[in-house]
Scaffold this active site. Structure first.
Site, PDB file in Angstrom:
ATOM      1  N   THR A  80       1.075  -0.835  -0.191  1.00  0.00           N
ATOM      2  CA  THR A  80      -0.076   0.116  -0.022  1.00  0.00           C
ATOM      3  C   THR A  80       0.748   1.215   0.010  1.00  0.00           C
ATOM      4  O   THR A  80       2.146   1.286   0.408  1.00  0.00           O
ATOM      5  CB  THR A  80      -1.256  -0.356   1.581  1.00  0.00           C
ATOM      6  OG1 THR A  80       0.037   0.015   2.703  1.00  0.00           O
ATOM      7  CG2 THR A  80      -2.501  -1.078   1.633  1.00  0.00           C
ATOM      8  N   SER A 251      -5.798 -10.843  -7.216  1.00  0.00           N
ATOM      9  CA  SER A 251      -6.374  -9.104  -6.556  1.00  0.00           C
ATOM     10  C   SER A 251      -7.078  -8.143  -7.702  1.00  0.00           C
ATOM     11  O   SER A 251      -6.755  -8.843  -8.746  1.00  0.00           O
ATOM     12  CB  SER A 251      -4.597  -8.256  -5.970  1.00  0.00           C
ATOM     13  OG  SER A 251      -5.434  -7.712  -5.565  1.00  0.00           O
ATOM     14  N   HIS A 253      -6.993  -5.113  -6.432  1.00  0.00           N
ATOM     15  CA  HIS A 253      -6.480  -4.004  -6.179  1.00  0.00           C
ATOM     16  C   HIS A 253      -7.194  -3.524  -5.276  1.00  0.00           C
ATOM     17  O   HIS A 253      -7.193  -1.851  -5.449  1.00  0.00           O
ATOM     18  CB  HIS A 253      -5.826  -2.546  -7.473  1.00  0.00           C
ATOM     19  CG  HIS A 253      -5.181  -2.444  -7.067  1.00  0.00           C
ATOM     20  ND1 HIS A 253      -4.054  -2.340  -7.731  1.00  0.00           N
ATOM     21  CD2 HIS A 253      -4.761  -1.088  -6.796  1.00  0.00           C
ATOM     22  CE1 HIS A 253      -2.897  -0.944  -7.825  1.00  0.00           C
ATOM     23  NE2 HIS A 253      -3.963  -0.844  -6.690  1.00  0.00           N
ATOM     24  N   ASP A 284      -5.525 -11.555  -1.600  1.00  0.00           N
ATOM     25  CA  ASP A 284      -6.063 -10.378  -0.827  1.00  0.00           C
ATOM     26  C   ASP A 284      -7.371  -9.642  -1.226  1.00  0.00           C
ATOM     27  O   ASP A 284      -8.072 -10.156  -1.884  1.00  0.00           O
ATOM     28  CB  ASP A 284      -5.042  -9.360  -1.370  1.00  0.00           C
ATOM     29  CG  ASP A 284      -4.495  -8.313  -2.412  1.00  0.00           C
ATOM     30  OD1 ASP A 284      -6.204  -8.550  -3.230  1.00  0.00           O
ATOM     31  OD2 ASP A 284      -3.683  -7.203  -2.643  1.00  0.00           O
TER      32      ASP A 284
END
Length: 364
Positions: A80, A251, A253, A284
């Site tokens: 991040t 992911s 995002h 994630d």
């Protein structure tokens, strides 16, 4: 005396209170209608357990290995950007917390601390996340710096040919600090008269032409293993295998790119089946409880990565807050394992969970 947060949701509320609105919205927001942002979390709620009983769970082992690196718990720190917007010590505090918890931090290319500052802050295995720039020489430069500073893998983000439309950032006219790893190398005066400077910066620097054939270029400039982050389909998982990646991260995002893309947990099995165990698959997005971690492992993930919860902890209590978030999720996972009859992460199997697809099949 202030009450200590007891779960990630409470850390989130405290972070909302302490962060300037612009920064909280930047960290917390998603793309457009934010449908996928909600689905990332809600999809976990629709998965239930099939616990087993009368199994010896007097000793529980949460440890595992990721690309040969031992971690105490299958919870990694997702890349991040711009941690100093949350806390003055930024990514250095995050890195120290990861080292204390014996897990892996994936450092963002958009860090507000340099590669060298993070590398010298503590002794730990860590990965470096990379976006490909129009100026390939700059991408190559940071890869070499990561390798020189003993980072153990490159995590290539592949879902950002352009930045998603993050309307909170546009509304707030989000102003981002300079990316420290490119100080003096990239323009600092990219501004937009339409809202977010961050979006204008990405459009000026990211390379939308980067494609599967260019993975070979990246492999040619580094000896580090490459994981691809941003895979959501069987087809792309197979392509990733064909170009020789060392791992895949399922992911979307953090729901910040293409709204109405699927929740990551809902497509995890599709990717896992396509890979057939040849490389590790991680996931994630939407993980807020140890029960979520268990569900991801049951559906085939080797580990999960957490992003926003780390930022919440960092904003509220700095390095200690990051450590507490990891510890909370670890303790919740351990309890879930005990109550499900799993003494180690290797004991967690597909038979321990029921998905929406399972329920639909049972009704046929």
């Amino acid at each position: 005396m202030a009450v200590e947060p007891v779960n990630v949701k409470e850390f989130q509320e405290l972070a909302r209170q302490v962060l300037p609105k612009m920064y909280y919205d930047f960290y917390n927001g998603g793309a457009e209608d934010q449908y996928t942002l909600g689905e990332n979390i809600e999809a976990y709620h629709r998965i239930t357990f099939r616990p087993r009983v009368l199994i010896d769970v007097s000793r529980i082992s949460l440890s595992t290995t990721i690309l040969g690196h031992h971690v105490s718990v299958p919870i990694l720190i997702a890349p991040t950007a711009m941690h100093k917007l949350a806390h003055p010590e930024g990514e250095v505090a995050t890195a120290r917390a990861a080292a204390t918890c014996n897990t892996i931090m994936v450092m963002s290319f958009g860090s507000t601390c340099t590669i060298e500052e993070v590398a010298s802050s503590c002794n730990a295995a860590r990965f470096f996340q990379l976006n490909i720039f129009k100026r390939r020489d700059l991408s190559a430069l940071v890869v070499r710096r990561a390798e020189r500073n003993r980072f153990k893998a490159i995590v290539l983000t592949v879902d950002t040919p352009r930045l998603g439309r993050r309307e909170a950032d546009i509304r707030n006219k989000m102003v981002a600090p300079q990316v420290k790893n490119f100080e003096g190398l990239l323009p600092t005066d990219v501004v937009s008269d339409k809202g977010s400077d961050l979006q204008a910066y990405a459009e000026a620097t990211f390379d939308p032409s980067f494609s599967w054939k260019d993975i070979e270029w990246l492999r040619s400039i580094t000896n580090l293993p490459i994981l691809i982050k941003g895979i959501l389909t069987r087809e792309d998982a197979i392509k990733a295998m064909e170009v020789g990646v060392a791992g895949i991260i399922v992911s979307n995002h953090g729901a910040r790119q293409l709204d109405y893309s699927p929740a990551t947990i809902s497509v995890l099995e599709e990717v896992v089946h396509a890979v057939e165990g040849k490389v590790p698959v991680l996931v994630d997005g939407g993980i807020r409880r140890g029960t979520d971690v268990f569900k991801a492992l049951a559906l085939g993930a080797q580990a999960v990565l957490i992003g926003r919860p780390i930022i919440y902890g960092l904003a509220v209590k700095g390095e200690y807050g990051v450590r507490r978030v990891i510890e909370m999720l670890r303790d919740e996972l351990e309890l879930t394992m005990a109550l499900s009859g799993c003494a180690s992460v290797n004991d967690i199997t597909r038979s321990h969970v029921i998905t929406e697809r399972d329920r639909a099949r049972s009704m046929l």
